[in-house]
Design an enzyme around this catalytic site. Structure first.
Site, mmCIF file in Angstrom:
data_model
loop_
_atom_site.group_PDB
_atom_site.id
_atom_site.type_symbol
_atom_site.label_atom_id
_atom_site.label_comp_id
_atom_site.label_asym_id
_atom_site.label_seq_id
_atom_site.Cartn_x
_atom_site.Cartn_y
_atom_site.Cartn_z
ATOM 1 N N LYS A 254 0.886 -1.172 0.000
ATOM 2 C CA LYS A 254 0.000 0.000 0.000
ATOM 3 C C LYS A 254 0.921 1.219 0.000
ATOM 4 O O LYS A 254 1.471 1.597 1.029
ATOM 5 C CB LYS A 254 -0.922 0.027 1.218
ATOM 6 C CG LYS A 254 -1.931 1.160 1.100
ATOM 7 C CD LYS A 254 -2.857 1.284 2.261
ATOM 8 C CE LYS A 254 -3.946 2.307 1.966
ATOM 9 N NZ LYS A 254 -3.481 3.568 1.401
ATOM 10 N N GLU A 304 -0.581 3.687 -8.202
ATOM 11 C CA GLU A 304 -0.313 4.639 -7.129
ATOM 12 C C GLU A 304 0.928 5.443 -7.497
ATOM 13 O O GLU A 304 1.954 4.885 -7.898
ATOM 14 C CB GLU A 304 -0.089 3.904 -5.812
ATOM 15 C CG GLU A 304 -0.142 4.774 -4.590
ATOM 16 C CD GLU A 304 -1.558 5.066 -4.104
ATOM 17 O OE1 GLU A 304 -1.693 5.829 -3.135
ATOM 18 O OE2 GLU A 304 -2.517 4.530 -4.692
ATOM 19 N N LYS A 427 -7.277 -3.075 3.309
ATOM 20 C CA LYS A 427 -5.980 -2.447 3.627
ATOM 21 C C LYS A 427 -5.585 -2.762 5.061
ATOM 22 O O LYS A 427 -6.435 -2.791 5.968
ATOM 23 C CB LYS A 427 -6.032 -0.943 3.389
ATOM 24 C CG LYS A 427 -7.138 -0.195 4.086
ATOM 25 C CD LYS A 427 -7.189 1.256 3.620
ATOM 26 C CE LYS A 427 -8.403 1.973 4.217
ATOM 27 N NZ LYS A 427 -8.547 3.344 3.703
#
Length: 569
Positions: A254, A304, A427
């Protein structure tokens, strides 16, 4: 269509708090609106003249609005400014002043929706020398033909503060009620929402519903050059919990950055954020990378984006990336100072076909075949496939040591659901402990918060000097009504006797009120004298009954939490 008809609806909506009554009223208006005016009416009901994803802005500052009202009403600028400081609503001010107008305009033309919408849209395209005068002229032209109530809502639309209590969900349900009356409500609303997830403009969605009904809404697809609402992740209480949720799962870093949607149509490339903002101009290097790395001529990929320290090659705090996202000038200069890296993890569109119904395991294979990675620039997200908790935990610690936020655990057997948190992605991040901080300043509110302190400056204590140092600003978690929790009204009443100094709308406050604050993470910051800033802070509760000001958390505590949150040394 006369603008007065929309104004009557505005008045009703402003006076009515009941959601169902608002939906009924808007539904009736939409049903009676012709096809040509429908998209404009839907936007105006939201206080907009452009869809959310359109970067154009009306761009009328308070000083120019004061001048416009001065000319329209004959009242002095000082009178207008004084009234605005007191009530915080230019719309209400011009309505009252026009009712007592010193010079009445004879032979006023009737305002139409077309005229109001056209003039307001033109405001966004005016730049350069003489732009203020031309903007002044367009708004003044409308006000010269407006009745007091019409003037109120024109001014509020220009300022971006309509105050009629119409959220996106109300517009959605109103479209369903107006154009799908024979369909079961739940199914009708779902169809309207689905179309909006893929085409985030309720004006366009309303037109589709009016002309093609349920079939048209279900048939809506992605459109290159326009954003869509992305699939969102839920939070999992632990890594073990997340692994147990899915039979087959993939674990990805992440990343501590911003979600990016890259769209390609031949030689054209568009970049959008999760919040639908078009940032193509701000990242010219990524546009060029996409042309080289993406093999298909037509595709949409997601990833991302990180800011990278050009000296160390390590990720920089999100705040640095945010500087690039917000920058509209000197793009090349800031691109050299704050280079980026993009890590791709999904593909949603390929050669003219949406991939929402394709399972993640297959989308990942399509993504790998579609990308020619440019290492350390545009590459595939770091990931592993495992159900073994020991291996997963090692990968989790690796992500934290690499200054990333944690992991995303994804169900490989799941489809892609735009716009929702449906549990397909989970997450896992370290849970940061809350902080007890003092309110040391505030900003006077505008709009619905006029008369109250609308946001609050937080301070941590310097144990060595006893001084309080700024470390963030907060508004989230504070309620509109006292019965719901800590309210703006209550805090304003508590803090008013503690005001030390005021500079325009900014207030300095004697540290006495202690708040327990949650946050996403702690970042380095040059904007606050503590050197740190809380990212996405929110009020948990007020601590005045059990915490004295002397017990506030210190700058050393912030430093400690900053160092441990991602395994920093």
């Amino acid at each position: 269509m006369d603008y007065s008809k929309l104004v009557k609806t505005y008045e009703y909506l402003e006076k009515t708090s009941a959601r169902l009554a608002k939906i009924d009223e808007i539904g009736k208006l939409l049903k009676g609106t012709d096809t040509e005016n429908l998209p404009n009416i839907v936007l105006l009901l939201q206080g907009k003249v452009f869809p959310t994803w359109d970067n154009r802005e009306i761009g009328i500052a308070n000083l120019l609005m004061i001048n416009i009202i001065h000319i329209a009403t004959g009242y002095s600028k000082d009178e207008i400014k004084k009234k605005f400081n007191k009530i915080g609503d230019f719309g209400l001010i011009i309505e009252k002043m026009m009712e007592k107008k010193k010079q009445q305009t004879l032979f006023q033309k009737k305002l139409t929706i077309e005229k109001v919408f056209s003039n307001l849209q033109k405001l966004a395209g005016i730049t350069g020398t003489g732009s203020q005068e031309r903007k002044f002229s367009l708004v003044s032209e409308l006000l010269s033909s407006a009745k007091p109530k019409e003037a109120k809502y024109i001014v509020r639309t220009v300022i971006g503060d309509l105050r009629i209590g119409v959220a996106a969900g109300v517009i959605r349900d109103s479209i369903a009620k107006a154009y799908l009356p024979k369909i079961e409500k739940k199914d009708a609303v779902k169809a309207v929402e689905w179309a909006w997830f893929l085409r985030p403009d309720y004006g366009e969605v309303a037109l589709i519903a009016k002309e093609n009904g349920m079939k048209g809404l279900k048939g809506v697809g992605l459109k290159l050059g326009e954003p869509y609402h992305v699939l969102l992740a839920d939070r999992s209480p632990s890594l073990e919990d997340a692994l147990n949720k899915f039979e087959n799962c993939v674990l990805e870093y992440k990343y501590d950055g911003a979600r990016i949607i890259i769209q390609r149509d031949g030689n054209r490339v568009w970049l959008f954020t999760r919040s639908l903002e078009n940032i193509t101009i701000q990242f010219p290097e990524l546009v060029e990378w996409a042309k080289k790395a993406l093999k298909p001529k037509k595709c949409i990929v997601e990833g991302e984006m990180l800011a990278i320290d050009k000296k160390t090659g390590k990720p920089m705090p999100f705040q640095m990336l945010s500087q690039r996202i917000k920058r509209k000038y000197d793009i090349e200069k800031i691109a050299k100072n704050i280079p980026i890296q993009v890590n791709l993890f999904d593909i949603t569109y390929l050669d003219g076909k949406s991939l929402f119904k394709v399972l993640l395991r297959d989308r990942w294979e399509l993504l790998k075949k579609s990308v020619r990675p440019i290492q350390k620039k545009l590459q595939l997200a770091k990931h592993i496939i495992t159900k073994d908790l020991k291996i997963a935990d090692s990968f989790y610690k690796e992500a934290l040591a690499a200054s990333q936020e944690g992991l995303i655990i994804k169900n490989m057997d799941a489809k892609y659901q735009p716009g929702r948190r449906v549990g397909y992605w989970l997450k896992v991040k370290p849970i940061m402990e809350t902080l007890d901080l003092a309110i040391i300043g505030a900003i006077w509110g505008t709009g619905k918060r006029a008369g109250w302190m609308g946001s609050y400056i937080l301070g941590c204590k310097d144990a060595r000097t006893g001084k309080f140092l700024e470390c963030g600003m907060i508004g989230t978690g504070i309620k509109e009504k006292s019965k719901e929790g800590v309210s703006f009204k209550d805090l304003t009443k508590l803090l008013k006797p503690l005001i030390i100094d005021e500079d325009n709308d900014r207030i300095e406050i004697k540290p006495k009120i202690v708040m327990e604050v949650a946050y996403e993470e702690i970042q380095k910051s040059v904007n606050y004298d503590s050197g740190y800033a809380l990212r996405f802070p929110r009020v948990v509760r007020m601590r005045n009954l059990d915490k004295k000001i002397e017990q506030c958390d210190t700058i050393n505590k912030l430093k400690h939490l900053y160092n441990i949150q991602k395994g920093k040394k």
